[in-house]
Design a protein around this motif. Structure first.
Motif, PDB file in Angstrom:
ATOM      1  N   TYR A 120       0.849  -1.203   0.000  1.00  0.00           N
ATOM      2  CA  TYR A 120       0.000   0.000   0.000  1.00  0.00           C
ATOM      3  C   TYR A 120       0.872   1.235   0.000  1.00  0.00           C
ATOM      4  O   TYR A 120       1.991   1.248   0.504  1.00  0.00           O
ATOM      5  CB  TYR A 120      -0.926   0.031   1.234  1.00  0.00           C
ATOM      6  N   PHE A 122      -0.048   5.670  -0.050  1.00  0.00           N
ATOM      7  CA  PHE A 122      -1.075   6.711  -0.212  1.00  0.00           C
ATOM      8  C   PHE A 122      -0.423   8.078  -0.297  1.00  0.00           C
ATOM      9  O   PHE A 122       0.694   8.291   0.207  1.00  0.00           O
ATOM     10  CB  PHE A 122      -2.072   6.650   0.972  1.00  0.00           C
ATOM     11  N   TRP A 127      -2.809  10.429   4.716  1.00  0.00           N
ATOM     12  CA  TRP A 127      -2.425   9.549   5.818  1.00  0.00           C
ATOM     13  C   TRP A 127      -3.210   9.952   7.067  1.00  0.00           C
ATOM     14  O   TRP A 127      -3.604  11.117   7.223  1.00  0.00           O
ATOM     15  CB  TRP A 127      -0.934   9.670   6.130  1.00  0.00           C
ATOM     16  N   GLY A 128      -3.393   8.981   7.953  1.00  0.00           N
ATOM     17  CA  GLY A 128      -4.032   9.265   9.236  1.00  0.00           C
ATOM     18  C   GLY A 128      -5.547   9.238   9.195  1.00  0.00           C
ATOM     19  O   GLY A 128      -6.210   9.714  10.124  1.00  0.00           O
ATOM     20  N   GLY A 130      -7.123   6.144   8.093  1.00  0.00           N
ATOM     21  CA  GLY A 130      -7.500   4.740   8.054  1.00  0.00           C
ATOM     22  C   GLY A 130      -7.769   4.216   6.648  1.00  0.00           C
ATOM     23  O   GLY A 130      -8.248   3.087   6.487  1.00  0.00           O
ATOM     24  N   TYR A 131      -7.443   5.006   5.624  1.00  0.00           N
ATOM     25  CA  TYR A 131      -7.745   4.561   4.246  1.00  0.00           C
ATOM     26  C   TYR A 131      -6.914   3.339   3.829  1.00  0.00           C
ATOM     27  O   TYR A 131      -7.413   2.443   3.146  1.00  0.00           O
ATOM     28  CB  TYR A 131      -7.498   5.693   3.242  1.00  0.00           C
ATOM     29  N   ALA A 132      -5.626   3.310   4.206  1.00  0.00           N
ATOM     30  CA  ALA A 132      -4.772   2.186   3.793  1.00  0.00           C
ATOM     31  C   ALA A 132      -5.274   0.884   4.413  1.00  0.00           C
ATOM     32  O   ALA A 132      -5.330  -0.157   3.752  1.00  0.00           O
ATOM     33  CB  ALA A 132      -3.321   2.450   4.201  1.00  0.00           C
ATOM     34  N   THR A 133      -5.662   0.954   5.678  1.00  0.00           N
ATOM     35  CA  THR A 133      -6.179  -0.241   6.346  1.00  0.00           C
ATOM     36  C   THR A 133      -7.513  -0.664   5.728  1.00  0.00           C
ATOM     37  O   THR A 133      -7.732  -1.855   5.452  1.00  0.00           O
ATOM     38  CB  THR A 133      -6.344   0.026   7.862  1.00  0.00           C
ATOM     39  N   ASN A 160       9.529   1.362   9.505  1.00  0.00           N
ATOM     40  CA  ASN A 160       8.379   1.963   8.828  1.00  0.00           C
ATOM     41  C   ASN A 160       7.134   1.845   9.721  1.00  0.00           C
ATOM     42  O   ASN A 160       6.339   0.916   9.608  1.00  0.00           O
ATOM     43  CB  ASN A 160       8.143   1.283   7.466  1.00  0.00           C
ATOM     44  N   ARG A 169      -3.217  -3.313  12.331  1.00  0.00           N
ATOM     45  CA  ARG A 169      -4.678  -3.104  12.261  1.00  0.00           C
ATOM     46  C   ARG A 169      -5.354  -4.176  11.408  1.00  0.00           C
ATOM     47  O   ARG A 169      -6.514  -4.501  11.623  1.00  0.00           O
ATOM     48  CB  ARG A 169      -4.993  -1.699  11.718  1.00  0.00           C
TER      49      ARG A 169
HETATM   50  C1  LIG Z   1       1.981   3.024   4.994  1.00  0.00           C
HETATM   51  C2  LIG Z   1       0.904   4.106   4.850  1.00  0.00           C
HETATM   52  C3  LIG Z   1      -0.036   3.730   3.715  1.00  0.00           C
HETATM   53  C4  LIG Z   1       0.120   4.179   6.170  1.00  0.00           C
HETATM   54  O1  LIG Z   1      -0.836   5.211   6.079  1.00  0.00           O
HETATM   55  P1  LIG Z   1      -1.780   5.534   7.335  1.00  0.00           P
HETATM   56  O2  LIG Z   1      -2.704   6.578   6.904  1.00  0.00           O
HETATM   57  O3  LIG Z   1      -0.919   5.770   8.540  1.00  0.00           O
HETATM   58  O4  LIG Z   1      -2.496   4.144   7.580  1.00  0.00           O
HETATM   59  P2  LIG Z   1      -4.044   3.858   7.834  1.00  0.00           P
HETATM   60  O5  LIG Z   1      -4.804   4.084   6.621  1.00  0.00           O
HETATM   61  O6  LIG Z   1      -4.149   2.514   8.437  1.00  0.00           O
HETATM   62  O7  LIG Z   1      -4.452   4.968   8.892  1.00  0.00           O
HETATM   63  C5  LIG Z   1      -4.153   4.764  10.236  1.00  0.00           C
HETATM   64  C6  LIG Z   1      -4.153   6.086  10.953  1.00  0.00           C
HETATM   65  O8  LIG Z   1      -5.386   6.734  10.688  1.00  0.00           O
HETATM   66  C7  LIG Z   1      -6.074   6.954  11.952  1.00  0.00           C
HETATM   67  N1  LIG Z   1      -7.505   6.803  11.653  1.00  0.00           N
HETATM   68  C8  LIG Z   1      -8.354   7.830  11.534  1.00  0.00           C
HETATM   69  N2  LIG Z   1      -9.558   7.373  11.197  1.00  0.00           N
HETATM   70  C9  LIG Z   1      -9.465   6.021  11.104  1.00  0.00           C
HETATM   71  C10 LIG Z   1     -10.383   5.004  10.794  1.00  0.00           C
HETATM   72  N3  LIG Z   1     -11.656   5.261  10.483  1.00  0.00           N
HETATM   73  N4  LIG Z   1      -9.930   3.715  10.753  1.00  0.00           N
HETATM   74  C11 LIG Z   1      -8.654   3.415  11.057  1.00  0.00           C
HETATM   75  N5  LIG Z   1      -7.733   4.365  11.373  1.00  0.00           N
HETATM   76  C12 LIG Z   1      -8.136   5.649  11.393  1.00  0.00           C
HETATM   77  C13 LIG Z   1      -5.466   5.978  12.905  1.00  0.00           C
HETATM   78  O9  LIG Z   1      -5.571   6.393  14.231  1.00  0.00           O
HETATM   79  C14 LIG Z   1      -4.012   5.957  12.448  1.00  0.00           C
HETATM   80  O10 LIG Z   1      -3.361   7.117  12.870  1.00  0.00           O
HETATM   81  P3  LIG Z   1      -2.062   7.041  13.798  1.00  0.00           P
HETATM   82  O11 LIG Z   1      -1.013   6.335  12.975  1.00  0.00           O
HETATM   83  O12 LIG Z   1      -1.739   8.473  14.051  1.00  0.00           O
HETATM   84  O13 LIG Z   1      -2.467   6.243  14.963  1.00  0.00           O
HETATM   85  C15 LIG Z   1       1.538   5.482   4.551  1.00  0.00           C
HETATM   86  O14 LIG Z   1       2.403   5.822   5.593  1.00  0.00           O
HETATM   87  C16 LIG Z   1       2.312   5.499   3.220  1.00  0.00           C
HETATM   88  O15 LIG Z   1       1.719   5.612   2.153  1.00  0.00           O
HETATM   89  N6  LIG Z   1       3.660   5.382   3.322  1.00  0.00           N
HETATM   90  C17 LIG Z   1       4.521   5.386   2.144  1.00  0.00           C
HETATM   91  C18 LIG Z   1       4.477   4.072   1.424  1.00  0.00           C
HETATM   92  C19 LIG Z   1       4.905   2.912   2.283  1.00  0.00           C
HETATM   93  O16 LIG Z   1       5.766   3.029   3.146  1.00  0.00           O
HETATM   94  N7  LIG Z   1       4.270   1.760   2.031  1.00  0.00           N
HETATM   95  C20 LIG Z   1       4.539   0.530   2.731  1.00  0.00           C
HETATM   96  C21 LIG Z   1       5.728  -0.151   2.150  1.00  0.00           C
HETATM   97  S1  LIG Z   1       6.064  -1.653   3.069  1.00  0.00           S
END
Ligand SMILES: CC(C)(COP(=O)(O)OP(=O)(O)OC[C@H]1O[C@@H](n2cnc3c(N)ncnc32)[C@H](O)[C@@H]1OP(=O)(O)O)[C@@H](O)C(=O)NCCC(=O)NCCS
Length: 206
Positions: A120, A122, A127-128, A130-133, A160, A169
């Motif tokens: 994934y 984004f 970020w932040g 929950g879209y990736a999850t 990471n 998650r």
């Molecule tokens: C990895 C990546 C996709 C994670 O993105 P993210 O937005 O942190 O992940 P999620 O979609 O799961 O969101 C979780 C966050 O949203 C928050 N959140 C808000 N509303 C939410 C909801 N409805 N559901 C779940 N989480 C929610 C969570 O609290 C969490 O925040 P926190 O980290 O401050 O606790 C992003 O950092 C990215 O694109 N990185 C670059 C690419 C990369 O490294 N990819 C992986 C290679 S292995």
């Protein structure tokens, strides 16, 4: 050729195929891969996709295999607040904000594993939320229900935090840092619940 009307729906998102003929899809891939946060996080100096032409070529090259096997990279977009139910997905897609990418694919080469890995990425401004999850969980559910895929790896750098948070998650279990031969790196290995303790059964020795 992948189906431009295929999509997986979640409460907030659409997951669909990149279309090589769609300039906006190609340009999105360039922007996504050239984010400073992503390049820094992966210790990369240059993007794999410097421009629209290279992004289009990659989508073109990979789409037949993706149409055949189902595995590959998928575009993630925000669902608009209202949708005309009589329109095809390909007719409404241009109204949807593109926010990221999810993938399920097999490592390649002589050391390839027998289980695919989830990925994934984004745009940092999303970020932040929950879209990736949400997108990854929907992709895993789709593959399990439609194709019987129950065994999936998640690989990430041990530093990471964002990626580890997604895997946590999703309910994946951490199995330590190992030599990921197909990728030529050491990385943290996560597995979907229910997988064997002995990862060599999937070809992962390390
Ligand atoms: C990895 C990546 C996709 C994670 O993105 P993210 O937005 O942190 O992940 P999620 O979609 O799961 O969101 C979780 C966050 O949203 C928050 N959140 C808000 N509303 C939410 C909801 N409805 N559901 C779940 N989480 C929610 C969570 O609290 C969490 O925040 P926190 O980290 O401050 O606790 C992003 O950092 C990215 O694109 N990185 C670059 C690419 C990369 O490294 N990819 C992986 C290679 S292995």
């Amino acid at each position: 050729m992948t189906d431009s009307n295929f999509y997986i729906e979640t409460p907030r998102l659409y997951i669909s195929h990149y279309q090589p003929s769609n300039d906006a899809h190609c340009d999105f891939k360039v922007v996504l891969y050239n984010q400073p946060e992503l390049i820094k996080g992966q210790h990369r100096n240059a993007s794999a996709f410097p421009d629209r032409t290279s992004a289009r070529a990659f989508i073109l090259e990979t789409q037949d295999e993706q149409a055949r096997s189902g595995y590959g990279r998928f575009l993630v977009s925000l669902k608009p607040s209202s949708v005309n139910p009589n329109k095809l997905f390909s007719e409404i897609q241009s109204e949807c904000e593109m926010v990221g990418q999810v993938s399920l694919k097999f490592a390649q080469g002589p050391y390839a594993y027998t289980a695919p890995d989830v990925g994934y990425g984004f745009l940092s401004k999303y970020w932040g939320n929950g879209y990736a999850t949400e997108a990854s969980a929907a992709l895993l559910k789709y593959f399990e229900e439609e194709k019987g895929v129950k065994e999936v790896f998640g690989f990430c750098n041990a530093n990471n935090e964002g990626s580890m948070g997604v895997l946590r998650r999703l309910g994946f279990q951490q199995r330590g840092v190992m030599d990921l031969k197909p990728y030529g790196v050491h990385g943290m290995v996560w597995v979907k619940p229910g997988m064997s303790e002995d990862l060599s059964v999937y070809g992962l020795t390390g």
